[in-house]
Design a protein around this motif. Structure first.
Motif, PDB file in Angstrom:
ATOM      1  N   UNK A   3      53.112  46.570  37.526  1.00  0.00           N
ATOM      2  CA  UNK A   3      52.365  45.290  38.024  1.00  0.00           C
ATOM      3  C   UNK A   3      51.012  45.268  38.429  1.00  0.00           C
ATOM      4  N   UNK A   4      50.061  44.417  37.865  1.00  0.00           N
ATOM      5  CA  UNK A   4      48.784  44.687  38.374  1.00  0.00           C
ATOM      6  C   UNK A   4      48.568  44.569  39.912  1.00  0.00           C
ATOM      7  N   UNK A   5      49.428  43.631  40.431  1.00  0.00           N
ATOM      8  CA  UNK A   5      49.534  43.225  41.961  1.00  0.00           C
ATOM      9  C   UNK A   5      49.987  44.303  42.776  1.00  0.00           C
ATOM     10  N   UNK A   6      50.555  45.372  42.393  1.00  0.00           N
ATOM     11  CA  UNK A   6      51.241  46.381  43.108  1.00  0.00           C
ATOM     12  C   UNK A   6      50.339  47.119  43.781  1.00  0.00           C
ATOM     13  N   UNK A   7      50.765  47.478  45.207  1.00  0.00           N
ATOM     14  CA  UNK A   7      49.755  47.942  46.124  1.00  0.00           C
ATOM     15  C   UNK A   7      49.724  49.529  45.518  1.00  0.00           C
ATOM     16  N   UNK A   8      48.170  49.982  45.864  1.00  0.00           N
ATOM     17  CA  UNK A   8      47.879  51.185  45.444  1.00  0.00           C
ATOM     18  C   UNK A   8      48.984  52.346  45.711  1.00  0.00           C
ATOM     19  N   UNK A   9      49.503  52.423  46.857  1.00  0.00           N
ATOM     20  CA  UNK A   9      50.322  53.394  47.271  1.00  0.00           C
ATOM     21  C   UNK A   9      51.674  53.531  46.154  1.00  0.00           C
ATOM     22  N   UNK A  67      42.853  48.824  50.005  1.00  0.00           N
ATOM     23  CA  UNK A  67      43.609  47.728  50.385  1.00  0.00           C
ATOM     24  C   UNK A  67      43.745  47.343  51.849  1.00  0.00           C
ATOM     25  N   UNK A  68      43.642  45.945  52.174  1.00  0.00           N
ATOM     26  CA  UNK A  68      43.997  45.730  53.788  1.00  0.00           C
ATOM     27  C   UNK A  68      44.886  46.481  54.400  1.00  0.00           C
ATOM     28  N   UNK A  69      44.626  46.969  55.805  1.00  0.00           N
ATOM     29  CA  UNK A  69      45.695  47.480  56.460  1.00  0.00           C
ATOM     30  C   UNK A  69      46.217  46.369  57.456  1.00  0.00           C
ATOM     31  N   UNK A  70      47.654  46.376  57.619  1.00  0.00           N
ATOM     32  CA  UNK A  70      48.137  45.394  58.833  1.00  0.00           C
ATOM     33  C   UNK A  70      48.115  46.385  60.120  1.00  0.00           C
ATOM     34  N   UNK A  71      48.134  45.679  61.011  1.00  0.00           N
ATOM     35  CA  UNK A  71      48.354  46.541  62.381  1.00  0.00           C
ATOM     36  C   UNK A  71      49.629  47.257  62.462  1.00  0.00           C
ATOM     37  N   UNK A  72      50.394  46.904  61.734  1.00  0.00           N
ATOM     38  CA  UNK A  72      51.600  47.516  61.665  1.00  0.00           C
ATOM     39  C   UNK A  72      51.503  48.757  60.515  1.00  0.00           C
ATOM     40  N   UNK A  73      50.800  48.812  59.621  1.00  0.00           N
ATOM     41  CA  UNK A  73      50.642  49.789  58.607  1.00  0.00           C
ATOM     42  C   UNK A  73      49.754  50.812  59.290  1.00  0.00           C
ATOM     43  N   UNK A  74      48.822  50.549  60.226  1.00  0.00           N
ATOM     44  CA  UNK A  74      47.980  51.475  60.932  1.00  0.00           C
ATOM     45  C   UNK A  74      48.927  52.126  62.038  1.00  0.00           C
ATOM     46  N   UNK A  75      49.684  51.404  62.480  1.00  0.00           N
ATOM     47  CA  UNK A  75      50.695  52.085  63.711  1.00  0.00           C
ATOM     48  C   UNK A  75      51.661  53.214  62.997  1.00  0.00           C
ATOM     49  N   UNK A  76      51.969  52.841  61.705  1.00  0.00           N
ATOM     50  CA  UNK A  76      52.975  53.738  61.132  1.00  0.00           C
ATOM     51  C   UNK A  76      52.255  54.725  60.291  1.00  0.00           C
TER      52      UNK A  76
END
Length: 248
Positions: A92-98, A161-170
């Motif tokens: 899908x086009x909206x699937x995150x890059x990762x 893509x925008x990183x959430x705080x949780x993403x950055x922590x992980x």
């Protein structure tokens, strides 16, 4: 063999990057990641990281060709594209890059890589334990190249893509998870290569049956990659690779 082989692969990947249509944009992340990784393998060959650099280069070219053929076949209408690649190309086009990158890695490592190894390890080399062990070690040395790329690729994807705080922590955990599942999947790839080798000794039909099994297992892995939640941490626990069972 000179390093022209891998250089030609990098150029072929660039040509496809340059000609992506708007409808093909979901393929950009894996294509660009693969090009950067291939460049890193070329540098590792140049600095003498492998026991048999000529073999590694020949293998890298055969391996890349499986992806390029699937990519071109999909562009031409999809005839003969394997299930794992079809699912990756139809992301899908909206699937995150990762996730887009992971779909490509699944098709290319779990499905293509055992075939590429068999193409450059002829039957007689399987009867030479010392040589086969050298091949296996060089296969595992690629892990070091990929592990070195994990942090850089993570940073590259973060710009997309925008990183959430949780993403950055992980992030540190995710990078360790990536290294772990790369190593785990590489061991399973070697197991599957040996299984396919045993099948090719029997007959082309027996090989085709086992390859079809590997195609199904690799396609089924997509569900894990698309499930909600922290995908890299889940893969570190559940595993990324697939395992061919004993033949029926």
């Amino acid at each position: 063999m000179g390093h022209g082989g891998i250089e030609a692969v990098v150029a072929a990947l660039q040509e496809r990057l340059d000609t992506l249509t708007p409808a093909e944009e979901t393929r950009r992340e894996f294509l660009a990641t693969y090009q950067r990784t291939t460049t890193a393998v070329a540098r590792a060959v140049e600095r003498g990281a492998f026991e048999d650099p000529d073999w590694v280069e020949a293998w890298d070219v055969v391996f890349a060709d499986l992806y390029l053929k699937a990519f071109d076949a999909e562009r031409a209408g999809g005839e003969g594209v394997s299930r794992p690649w079809r699912l990756a190309f139809d992301a899908p086009a909206d699937l995150p890059p990762l996730r887009q990158v992971l779909l490509g890695i699944n098709a290319h490592v779990n499905y293509d890589l055992p075939q590429a190894l068999l193409a450059v390890i002829p039957v007689e080399q399987f009867d030479d334990p010392a040589l086969l062990e050298s091949r296996r070690r060089d296969h595992e040395r690629i892990d070091g190249v990929l592990a070195d790329r994990v942090a850089a690729e993570d940073a590259e994807l973060a710009t997309k893509s925008a990183r959430t705080l949780l993403d950055r922590a992980l992030r540190p955990l995710n990078q360790r998870a990536s290294r772990r599942f790369l190593q785990e999947s590489r061991r399973k790839v070697w197991h599957n290569t040996v299984e396919l080798h045993h099948a090719r000794l029997i007959s082309p039909e027996a090989y085709a049956v086992r390859l079809a099994e590997l195609e199904l297992l690799s396609a089924a892995k997509i569900a894990d990659l698309l499930a909600p939640g922290q995908v890299l941490l889940r893969l570190a626990v559940a595993g990324f690779g697939v395992v061919l069972p004993p033949p029926a």
